[in-house]
Design a protein around this motif. Structure first.
Motif, PDB file in Angstrom:
ATOM      1  N   THR A   1      -0.014   8.276   6.589  1.00  0.00           N
ATOM      2  CA  THR A   1      -0.862   7.248   6.030  1.00  0.00           C
ATOM      3  C   THR A   1      -2.282   7.871   5.715  1.00  0.00           C
ATOM      4  OG1 THR A   1      -1.481   6.567   8.215  1.00  0.00           O
ATOM      5  CG2 THR A   1       0.279   5.242   7.093  1.00  0.00           C
TER       6      THR A   1
ATOM      7  N   GLU B   1      -4.539   6.969  -5.180  1.00  0.00           N
ATOM      8  CA  GLU B   1      -3.688   6.108  -5.658  1.00  0.00           C
ATOM      9  C   GLU B   1      -2.026   6.578  -4.890  1.00  0.00           C
ATOM     10  OE1 GLU B   1      -5.479   5.680  -9.650  1.00  0.00           O
ATOM     11  OE2 GLU B   1      -5.488   7.403  -8.093  1.00  0.00           O
TER      12      GLU B   1
ATOM     13  N   HIS C   1      -7.774   2.495   4.447  1.00  0.00           N
ATOM     14  CA  HIS C   1      -7.245   3.149   3.508  1.00  0.00           C
ATOM     15  C   HIS C   1      -8.676   3.662   2.684  1.00  0.00           C
ATOM     16  CE1 HIS C   1      -5.401   4.731  -0.243  1.00  0.00           C
ATOM     17  NE2 HIS C   1      -5.984   3.556  -0.823  1.00  0.00           N
TER      18      HIS C   1
ATOM     19  N   GLY D   1      -1.175   5.901   1.003  1.00  0.00           N
ATOM     20  CA  GLY D   1      -1.225   4.619   1.562  1.00  0.00           C
ATOM     21  C   GLY D   1      -1.228   4.221   2.602  1.00  0.00           C
ATOM     22  N   ASP D   2      -1.634   3.058   3.133  1.00  0.00           N
ATOM     23  CA  ASP D   2      -1.921   2.787   4.640  1.00  0.00           C
ATOM     24  C   ASP D   2      -1.370   1.013   4.701  1.00  0.00           C
ATOM     25  OD1 ASP D   2      -3.036   2.869   7.102  1.00  0.00           O
ATOM     26  OD2 ASP D   2      -4.104   4.626   6.484  1.00  0.00           O
TER      27      ASP D   2
ATOM     28  N   HIS E   1      -3.153  -1.306   5.433  1.00  0.00           N
ATOM     29  CA  HIS E   1      -4.192  -2.268   5.227  1.00  0.00           C
ATOM     30  C   HIS E   1      -5.269  -1.603   4.308  1.00  0.00           C
ATOM     31  CE1 HIS E   1      -7.773  -4.876   5.752  1.00  0.00           C
ATOM     32  NE2 HIS E   1      -6.882  -6.003   6.256  1.00  0.00           N
ATOM     33  N   PRO E   2      -5.739  -2.162   3.393  1.00  0.00           N
ATOM     34  CA  PRO E   2      -6.725  -1.485   2.229  1.00  0.00           C
ATOM     35  C   PRO E   2      -8.064  -1.074   3.128  1.00  0.00           C
ATOM     36  CG  PRO E   2      -6.782  -3.905   1.860  1.00  0.00           C
ATOM     37  CD  PRO E   2      -5.593  -3.568   3.006  1.00  0.00           C
TER      38      PRO E   2
ATOM     39  N   GLY F   1       0.780  -1.220  -0.064  1.00  0.00           N
ATOM     40  CA  GLY F   1      -0.107   0.007   0.004  1.00  0.00           C
ATOM     41  C   GLY F   1       0.806   1.220  -0.146  1.00  0.00           C
ATOM     42  N   CYS F   2       2.007   1.313   0.712  1.00  0.00           N
ATOM     43  CA  CYS F   2       2.670   2.262   0.787  1.00  0.00           C
ATOM     44  C   CYS F   2       3.566   2.568  -0.501  1.00  0.00           C
ATOM     45  CB  CYS F   2       3.454   2.475   2.355  1.00  0.00           C
ATOM     46  SG  CYS F   2       2.602   2.699   3.477  1.00  0.00           S
TER      47      CYS F   2
END
Length: 211
Positions: free
Chosen positions: A149, A173, A183, A176-177, A179-180, A46-47
């Motif tokens: 995040t 996009e 996010h 980021g985090d 976990h989705p 994610g990051c």
């Protein structure tokens, strides 16, 4: 509630903020802490994906002559005195003690001479910093947010950006985090109440109009 969530929110919050006339790109806390697997803040794909997107947007912003601001979190030592209650609550903030490898900007993000670095100790890029008056002095009316995040410092910066009177745009996009779930939930909420959440393609098209 049987009504579709999207329809329910669209009825209450379906308005778009649009873009301003003078944007600035703010890249929130792209620190090595989120890319080091041994760090509690590690955010994995994610990051990683968010940084790649943000770097493309950064390049477009420079081509368009738009200000680029990077933020960093920094504490003088492991007492965390300047972090106050945030430091007391959020144990992983020790990763941002000055001099630690995890406090450095992420690999691939080397500050340029024409970029401004804002140092902060709390979640929002605006709280306790000169960011808001600096942007006002520049004539900026639209803050484009990317960073880490999504559920933490991006969201806090989004709320404060709007509260300081800036039209706020969050690039989904490019945030980021770890976990989705958090996010996506926070993008949904920011888009409903505080900002327009747009895609990378949309913001690149918009920035191209300034080039």
């Amino acid at each position: 509630m049987s009504e579709d969530l999207g329809e329910n929110y669209a009825r209450a919050y379906g308005k778009k903020a649009g873009y301003g006339q003078r944007p600035a790109l703010v890249m929130v806390d792209f620190a090595q802490a989120y890319y080091d697997p041994d760090c509690p803040l590690y955010g994995a794909e994610g990051c990683i994906d968010a940084l790649a997107s943000a770097l493309r947007i950064r390049e477009a912003a420079h081509k368009a002559g738009i200000p680029v601001i990077l933020t960093e979190v920094s504490y003088a030592d492991d007492r965390g005195l300047t972090g106050g209650r945030f430091w007391e609550k959020a144990k992983p903030l020790a990763a941002f003690v000055k001099g630690r490898s995890t406090a450095a900007f992420a690999d691939g993000l080397v500050p340029r001479e024409d970029e401004v670095i804002v140092t902060k100790q709390y979640p929002s890029a605006f709280f306790g910093t000169s960011l808001a008056p600096m942007l006002t002095a520049m004539g900026v009316d639209n803050v484009i947010l990317t960073g880490l995040t999504t559920s933490g410092c991006v969201r806090a910066s989004c709320v404060d950006s709007m509260s300081h009177g800036f039209i706020t745009t969050v690039v989904g996009e490019a945030c980021g985090d770890r976990h989705p779930g958090p996010h996506e939930a926070n993008l949904f909420d920011m888009n409903a109440k505080y900002a327009d959440v747009v895609s990378e393609a949309e913001i690149l098209d918009h920035l191209a109009t300034f080039a």
